[in-house]
Write an enzyme that holds these catalytic residues in place. Structure first.
Site, PDB file in Angstrom:
ATOM      1  N   GLU A 115       0.852  -1.209   0.000  1.00 30.38           N
ATOM      2  CA  GLU A 115       0.000   0.000   0.000  1.00 30.38           C
ATOM      3  C   GLU A 115       0.881   1.251   0.000  1.00 30.38           C
ATOM      4  O   GLU A 115       0.677   2.201   0.756  1.00 30.38           O
ATOM      5  CB  GLU A 115      -0.964   0.004   1.194  1.00 30.38           C
ATOM      6  CG  GLU A 115      -2.197   0.864   0.976  1.00 30.38           C
ATOM      7  CD  GLU A 115      -3.167   0.813   2.136  1.00 30.38           C
ATOM      8  OE1 GLU A 115      -3.976  -0.137   2.206  1.00 30.38           O
ATOM      9  OE2 GLU A 115      -3.122   1.719   2.987  1.00 30.38           O
ATOM     10  N   HIS A 172     -12.465   7.555  14.096  1.00 30.49           N
ATOM     11  CA  HIS A 172     -11.421   7.379  15.108  1.00 30.49           C
ATOM     12  C   HIS A 172     -10.176   8.239  14.905  1.00 30.49           C
ATOM     13  O   HIS A 172      -9.302   8.261  15.755  1.00 30.49           O
ATOM     14  CB  HIS A 172     -10.962   5.908  15.139  1.00 30.49           C
ATOM     15  CG  HIS A 172     -10.190   5.510  13.907  1.00 30.49           C
ATOM     16  ND1 HIS A 172     -10.796   5.041  12.771  1.00 30.49           N
ATOM     17  CD2 HIS A 172      -8.861   5.539  13.625  1.00 30.49           C
ATOM     18  CE1 HIS A 172      -9.887   4.790  11.852  1.00 30.49           C
ATOM     19  NE2 HIS A 172      -8.699   5.085  12.337  1.00 30.49           N
TER      20      HIS A 172
END
Ligand code: UD1
Ligand code: UDP
Length: 380
Positions: free
Chosen positions: A121, A209
């Site tokens: 990623e 979050h």
């Protein structure tokens, strides 16, 4: 005979575990590799949930989590503990994933021992130093130090090329999040929270979050959601609340006692994917959720001002709404009341992968080490 390649995977939080799991499993199945699995346990319970689902038993558990940990604590604990493991195991390559503080600290620990690093990623960017914080710098710093880059999309490859990383070391693979998704969604799925929502009502799945949203931005966003709920008697919210004390505090302060709002414990990934598949739409500041939702045909209102995942915005599934209450209310109301807006977002194609990212990553490692001579085909 060519020696098997010793690959050490290092990860520590829920999203890293979910996206590294297909790679760990594939390495374990393939005799061309000697896998060593290391977890920092930057997350304890949320990591263990993912390890259990994917039946992964780490070789080393650094067990570093502390309640309310600071970034410096995470970094220093990983750096010290992983150094010892690297000295002992001497891997051919270390694989890290994404943009957490475990990712960066593990990459730095490997660099100090001159062990090559592969970044899964790689190349996601907002180019905004503090947004998201500290993830944007975690991934940029990781890419400065890494040797092999597994970019999920052509756009993430282009970001790496802009930074002058060698094209020969970049492989466009798709995102392993989509590999995992192929194993989890099940038409027969049931969860108790669904019993609390009448069949003719709609469910919005919420997660929030990020450090830069904690406190006031989160409070005003959740209050805006409540306003919209009051105006729509058929709408429910399901919110699996992250275990961070800063998140728990605000989520419970705003939502406790509210009818049609269901605060639940963090879900394991099978539960989360299946509830996402049954939601009407999703509201989230999560990175991983932005990648998964397009595969499920679910619109996402992204509770952030920037995203490193612009492909989903271009495809039409993601809409950046940030944390301004007016924008949040307007975007929710449009999705709930205007079928044309809804259908346009829900119908987009997934730009993040085709379920074969793991195969491409393993093939790229073999090619890099000279085990194979043909450069593997890329995700397009
Ligand atoms: C971390 C990552 C973030 C990623 C997120 C995924 C960093 C700096 N942040 O953020 O990039 O998006 O994970 O969820 O790397 N806690 C528990 N049990 C758990 C997990 C967390 O009790 O299983 C509590 C602890 O009190 C901990 C706190 O949550 O100190 C914060 O955890 P931390 O990993 O520092 O930050 P996250 O917000 O989870
Ligand atoms: N997820 C999960 N349980 C939950 C919420 C999310 O398993 O209660 C999964 C979700 O499907 C995605 C990943 O966790 O694969 C995203 O992790 P998170 O939002 O914690 O981190 P981020 O992607 O923002 O770094």
């Amino acid at each position: 005979m060519i020696k098997a390649i010793k690959v050490m995977t290092v990860f520590g939080t829920r999203p890293e575990a979910i996206k590294m799991a297909p790679i760990v499993q594939a390495l374990q199945r393939n005799p061309a590799f000697v896998p060593v699995t290391v977890v920092s346990a930057q997350h304890r319970e949320m990591l263990d949930q993912a390890l259990q689902v994917f039946n992964i038993h780490p070789d080393y558990d650094l067990d570093i989590m502390r309640a309310g940990q600071s970034l410096a604590q995470i970094t220093s604990r990983v750096l010290l503990a992983l150094g010892d493991v690297l000295t002992r195991e001497q891997p051919d390559i270390v694989l890290v994933h994404g943009d957490t503080t475990t990712t960066f600290a593990a990459c730095l620990a490997a660099f100090y021992q001159q062990v090559p690093v592969g970044h899964v990623e790689a190349g996601l960017r907002t180019w905004a130093k503090y947004n998201p914080f500290p993830e944007e710098m975690n991934r940029q710093l990781t890419d400065v130090l890494a040797d092999l880059y597994f970019a999920p999309t052509a756009q993430s490859r282009d970001n790496l090329l802009l930074e002058h990383h060698a094209a020969a070391h970049i492989f466009v693979t798709g995102n392993t999040a989509i590999d995992a998704l192929h194993e989890t969604v099940n038409a027969q799925y049931h969860h108790d929270v669904l019993d609390k929502i009448p069949a003719n009502q709609r469910m919005i799945l919420v997660t929030m979050h990020r450090r830069e949203n904690q406190g006031e931005p989160m409070r005003r966003t959740l209050n805006a959601m409540l306003d919209v709920l009051r105006a729509h008697s058929d709408v429910n919210i399901v919110y699996p609340v992250h275990l961070s004390p800063a998140v728990q505090r605000v989520a419970h302060a705003v939502f406790d006692g509210q009818e049609r709002v269901h605060l639940i414990e963090p879900l394991d990934v099978v539960d989360f994917h299946n509830l996402a598949a049954r939601s009407y739409f999703i509201m989230s500041d999560s990175g991983g959720v932005q990648e998964e939702a397009p595969s499920l045909g679910k619109p996402v209102l992204v509770l952030r001002d920037t995203t490193e995942r612009p492909e989903g915005v271009a495809a039409g599934t993601l809409r950046l709404v940030g944390t301004d209450p007016d924008r949040v209310r307007t975007a929710m109301t449009q999705l709930l009341d205007d079928p044309a807006v809804y259908n346009q977002m829900a119908g987009a194609r997934n730009p993040y992968g085709d379920g074969h990212a793991t195969e491409r990553i393993l093939a790229a490692i073999q090619y890099h080490f000279g085990v194979t001579v043909t450069r593997p085909a890329e995700f397009s």
